[in-house]
Design a protein around this motif. Structure first.
Motif, PDB file in Angstrom:
ATOM      1  N   GLY A  90       0.817  -1.210   0.000  1.00 55.85           N
ATOM      2  CA  GLY A  90       0.000   0.000   0.000  1.00 55.85           C
ATOM      3  C   GLY A  90       0.848   1.257   0.000  1.00 55.85           C
ATOM      4  N   GLY A  91       1.966   1.227   0.735  1.00 53.85           N
ATOM      5  CA  GLY A  91       2.874   2.367   0.751  1.00 53.85           C
ATOM      6  C   GLY A  91       3.432   2.669  -0.631  1.00 53.85           C
ATOM      7  N   ILE A  92       3.798   1.626  -1.356  1.00 56.88           N
ATOM      8  CA  ILE A  92       4.315   1.804  -2.724  1.00 56.88           C
ATOM      9  C   ILE A  92       3.243   2.409  -3.625  1.00 56.88           C
ATOM     10  CG2 ILE A  92       5.146   0.585  -4.776  1.00 56.88           C
ATOM     11  CD1 ILE A  92       6.485  -1.417  -2.897  1.00 56.88           C
ATOM     12  N   LEU A  93       2.014   1.902  -3.511  1.00 61.90           N
ATOM     13  CA  LEU A  93       0.922   2.428  -4.337  1.00 61.90           C
ATOM     14  C   LEU A  93       0.640   3.897  -4.020  1.00 61.90           C
ATOM     15  CD1 LEU A  93      -1.573  -0.591  -4.277  1.00 61.90           C
ATOM     16  CD2 LEU A  93      -0.054   0.122  -6.138  1.00 61.90           C
ATOM     17  N   MET A  97       0.781   7.052  -6.617  1.00 57.47           N
ATOM     18  CA  MET A  97      -0.347   7.957  -6.838  1.00 57.47           C
ATOM     19  C   MET A  97      -0.001   9.387  -6.446  1.00 57.47           C
ATOM     20  SD  MET A  97      -3.735   5.698  -5.864  1.00 57.47           S
ATOM     21  CE  MET A  97      -3.110   5.092  -4.293  1.00 57.47           C
ATOM     22  N   GLY A  98       0.833   9.529  -5.407  1.00 50.74           N
ATOM     23  CA  GLY A  98       1.276  10.865  -5.026  1.00 50.74           C
ATOM     24  C   GLY A  98       2.129  11.508  -6.106  1.00 50.74           C
ATOM     25  N   LEU A  99       3.015  10.735  -6.693  1.00 46.36           N
ATOM     26  CA  LEU A  99       3.839  11.251  -7.789  1.00 46.36           C
ATOM     27  C   LEU A  99       2.985  11.616  -8.996  1.00 46.36           C
ATOM     28  CD1 LEU A  99       6.889   8.798  -7.586  1.00 46.36           C
ATOM     29  CD2 LEU A  99       6.806  11.192  -6.839  1.00 46.36           C
ATOM     30  N   HIS A 100       1.923  10.854  -9.202  1.00 42.50           N
ATOM     31  CA  HIS A 100       0.992  11.167 -10.291  1.00 42.50           C
ATOM     32  C   HIS A 100       0.309  12.517 -10.046  1.00 42.50           C
ATOM     33  CE1 HIS A 100      -2.387  10.800 -13.093  1.00 42.50           C
ATOM     34  NE2 HIS A 100      -3.183  11.032 -12.052  1.00 42.50           N
ATOM     35  N   LEU A 101      -0.192  12.725  -8.824  1.00 41.51           N
ATOM     36  CA  LEU A 101      -0.854  13.983  -8.517  1.00 41.51           C
ATOM     37  C   LEU A 101       0.107  15.161  -8.606  1.00 41.51           C
ATOM     38  CD1 LEU A 101      -3.309  13.398  -5.520  1.00 41.51           C
ATOM     39  CD2 LEU A 101      -3.839  13.914  -7.895  1.00 41.51           C
ATOM     40  N   ALA A 102       1.342  14.948  -8.182  1.00 43.25           N
ATOM     41  CA  ALA A 102       2.335  16.024  -8.203  1.00 43.25           C
ATOM     42  C   ALA A 102       2.819  16.330  -9.610  1.00 43.25           C
ATOM     43  CB  ALA A 102       3.515  15.661  -7.307  1.00 43.25           C
ATOM     44  N   GLY A 103       2.470  15.482 -10.587  1.00 43.27           N
ATOM     45  CA  GLY A 103       2.869  15.716 -11.965  1.00 43.27           C
ATOM     46  C   GLY A 103       4.223  15.158 -12.324  1.00 43.27           C
ATOM     47  N   VAL A 104       4.821  14.377 -11.425  1.00 40.29           N
ATOM     48  CA  VAL A 104       6.135  13.787 -11.706  1.00 40.29           C
ATOM     49  C   VAL A 104       6.005  12.673 -12.726  1.00 40.29           C
ATOM     50  CG1 VAL A 104       8.123  12.592 -10.695  1.00 40.29           C
ATOM     51  CG2 VAL A 104       6.960  14.404  -9.408  1.00 40.29           C
ATOM     52  N   THR A 206       0.608  19.759  -3.488  1.00 35.64           N
ATOM     53  CA  THR A 206       0.713  19.556  -2.047  1.00 35.64           C
ATOM     54  C   THR A 206       0.061  18.240  -1.637  1.00 35.64           C
ATOM     55  OG1 THR A 206       0.688  21.944  -1.649  1.00 35.64           O
ATOM     56  CG2 THR A 206       0.129  20.523   0.208  1.00 35.64           C
ATOM     57  N   THR A 207      -1.087  17.956  -2.234  1.00 38.68           N
ATOM     58  CA  THR A 207      -1.767  16.702  -1.947  1.00 38.68           C
ATOM     59  C   THR A 207      -0.911  15.520  -2.367  1.00 38.68           C
ATOM     60  OG1 THR A 207      -3.874  17.817  -2.358  1.00 38.68           O
ATOM     61  CG2 THR A 207      -3.902  15.415  -2.263  1.00 38.68           C
ATOM     62  N   GLY A 208      -0.287  15.617  -3.546  1.00 38.63           N
ATOM     63  CA  GLY A 208       0.594  14.555  -4.004  1.00 38.63           C
ATOM     64  C   GLY A 208       1.763  14.339  -3.058  1.00 38.63           C
ATOM     65  N   VAL A 212       2.846  10.946  -0.928  1.00 40.91           N
ATOM     66  CA  VAL A 212       4.191  10.362  -0.988  1.00 40.91           C
ATOM     67  C   VAL A 212       4.765  10.187   0.411  1.00 40.91           C
ATOM     68  CG1 VAL A 212       6.574  10.761  -1.730  1.00 40.91           C
ATOM     69  CG2 VAL A 212       4.684  11.197  -3.310  1.00 40.91           C
ATOM     70  N   ILE A 213       4.607  11.208   1.244  1.00 40.31           N
ATOM     71  CA  ILE A 213       5.119  11.141   2.618  1.00 40.31           C
ATOM     72  C   ILE A 213       4.456   9.996   3.385  1.00 40.31           C
ATOM     73  CG2 ILE A 213       5.191  12.342   4.834  1.00 40.31           C
ATOM     74  CD1 ILE A 213       5.490  14.956   3.236  1.00 40.31           C
ATOM     75  N   ILE A 214       3.127   9.889   3.270  1.00 40.30           N
ATOM     76  CA  ILE A 214       2.423   8.806   3.958  1.00 40.30           C
ATOM     77  C   ILE A 214       2.897   7.456   3.440  1.00 40.30           C
ATOM     78  CG2 ILE A 214       0.169   7.745   4.336  1.00 40.30           C
ATOM     79  CD1 ILE A 214      -1.049  10.514   4.185  1.00 40.30           C
ATOM     80  N   GLY A 215       3.055   7.357   2.106  1.00 42.24           N
ATOM     81  CA  GLY A 215       3.506   6.103   1.517  1.00 42.24           C
ATOM     82  C   GLY A 215       4.877   5.689   2.013  1.00 42.24           C
ATOM     83  N   VAL A 216       5.811   6.638   2.096  1.00 44.82           N
ATOM     84  CA  VAL A 216       7.161   6.331   2.584  1.00 44.82           C
ATOM     85  C   VAL A 216       7.118   5.888   4.043  1.00 44.82           C
ATOM     86  CG1 VAL A 216       9.410   7.340   3.125  1.00 44.82           C
ATOM     87  CG2 VAL A 216       8.312   7.840   0.934  1.00 44.82           C
ATOM     88  N   LEU A 217       6.338   6.598   4.865  1.00 50.64           N
ATOM     89  CA  LEU A 217       6.232   6.252   6.280  1.00 50.64           C
ATOM     90  C   LEU A 217       5.645   4.857   6.475  1.00 50.64           C
ATOM     91  CD1 LEU A 217       4.973   9.657   7.751  1.00 50.64           C
ATOM     92  CD2 LEU A 217       7.231   8.628   8.073  1.00 50.64           C
ATOM     93  N   LEU A 218       4.625   4.525   5.668  1.00 48.56           N
ATOM     94  CA  LEU A 218       4.026   3.204   5.775  1.00 48.56           C
ATOM     95  C   LEU A 218       4.992   2.115   5.312  1.00 48.56           C
ATOM     96  CD1 LEU A 218       0.380   3.900   4.509  1.00 48.56           C
ATOM     97  CD2 LEU A 218       1.098   3.389   6.844  1.00 48.56           C
ATOM     98  N   PHE A 219       5.709   2.361   4.232  1.00 43.68           N
ATOM     99  CA  PHE A 219       6.620   1.350   3.695  1.00 43.68           C
ATOM    100  C   PHE A 219       7.723   1.015   4.695  1.00 43.68           C
ATOM    101  CE2 PHE A 219      10.345  -0.062   1.333  1.00 43.68           C
ATOM    102  CZ  PHE A 219       9.805  -1.080   0.561  1.00 43.68           C
TER     103      PHE A 219
END
Length: 242
Positions: A90-93, A97-104, A206-208, A212-219
């Motif tokens: 889930g953290g990876i996903l 998705m965060g990178l997608h929202l941020a436009g990366v 900012t949302t993205g 990403v931050i939540i995903g890294v913390l969970l991973f």
């Protein structure tokens, strides 16, 4: 219950950011006008009428989200043994998705959007506004969908149906309170949205970043540790009844 307090803050913040997203904010006047049956300035409804229909709309989508939260929380409980692995996946996903929202990065299928043709044939009722809110939740737009997925992920990791439902209720509150405030100030809302238009992309970025931050913390299994840091700067009475 590790991470509960910070999860509440994240869920509410995610709800507010969802409201401010380019998918939702520009459409708020349209939704409010549809809910109240407003067709022209001369037929503008009273503030009380607009607020009551907005509250019914929020109740509609909030109910759907709470049911989703309870469902994924129950799934997390049933898959408790596999939860550490699911959390990392889930953290990876969430990072993707965060990178997608941020436009990366760009993920084409996330741009698929369900649009509803809203045609009212009769006078609006509070029940119809509840139904529209439920449809709004079911036809969630792609740029907010990743945020909702992130909160659903936190609900699944909570491991109980109650905690999952509670997190999605907090998310709905973060999305619903600005909507109710918008209903109170509908007359000036359109002008405000025009002024905010150039900055909505920064809200999306900012949302993205938040995802990403939540995903890294969970991973890396650091979400509970973040909660400990959060509690150092939070008055104890704020969460003592949660």
């Amino acid at each position: 219950m590790g991470g509960q307090e910070i999860s509440i803050v994240v869920a509410f913040t995610a709800g507010v950011l969802s409201f401010l997203s380019p998918c939702v904010l520009p459409l708020v006047p349209i939704y409010l006008g549809y809910l109240t049956g407003q067709t022209s300035v001369s037929s503008a409804p009273s503030r009380q009428t607009t607020l009551s229909h907005a509250a019914a709309f929020v109740f509609g989508f909030g109910g759907v989200f709470v049911i989703l939260g309870a469902s994924v929380g129950l799934i997390g409980y049933l898959l408790l043994d596999a939860l550490p692995t699911l959390i990392r996946v889930g953290g990876i996903l969430l990072i993707i998705m965060g990178l997608h929202l941020a436009g990366v990065i760009r993920i084409p299928f996330l741009y698929i959007e369900k649009r509803l043709e809203l045609q009212r044939t009769e006078s609006p009722t509070l029940w119809s506004s509840v139904v529209v809110g439920m449809i709004f939740a079911a036809g969630w737009t792609p740029c907010v969908g990743p945020v909702l997925s992130g909160i659903l992920g936190l609900a699944a990791f909570s491991g109980t149906a109650f905690q999952g439902a509670f997190l999605l209720a907090v998310y709905s509150l973060g999305l619903g309170v600005p909507f109710l405030l918008a209903a109170l100030g509908l007359g000036s809302l359109t002008r405000s949205i025009r002024r905010l238009g150039p900055y909505l992309r920064y809200v999306e970025m900012t949302t993205g970043a938040l995802l990403v931050i939540i995903g890294v913390l969970l991973f890396f299994d650091q979400f509970a540790r973040l909660n400990a840091y959060f509690l150092r700067f939070t008055p104890t009475w704020l969460f003592e009844r949660l």
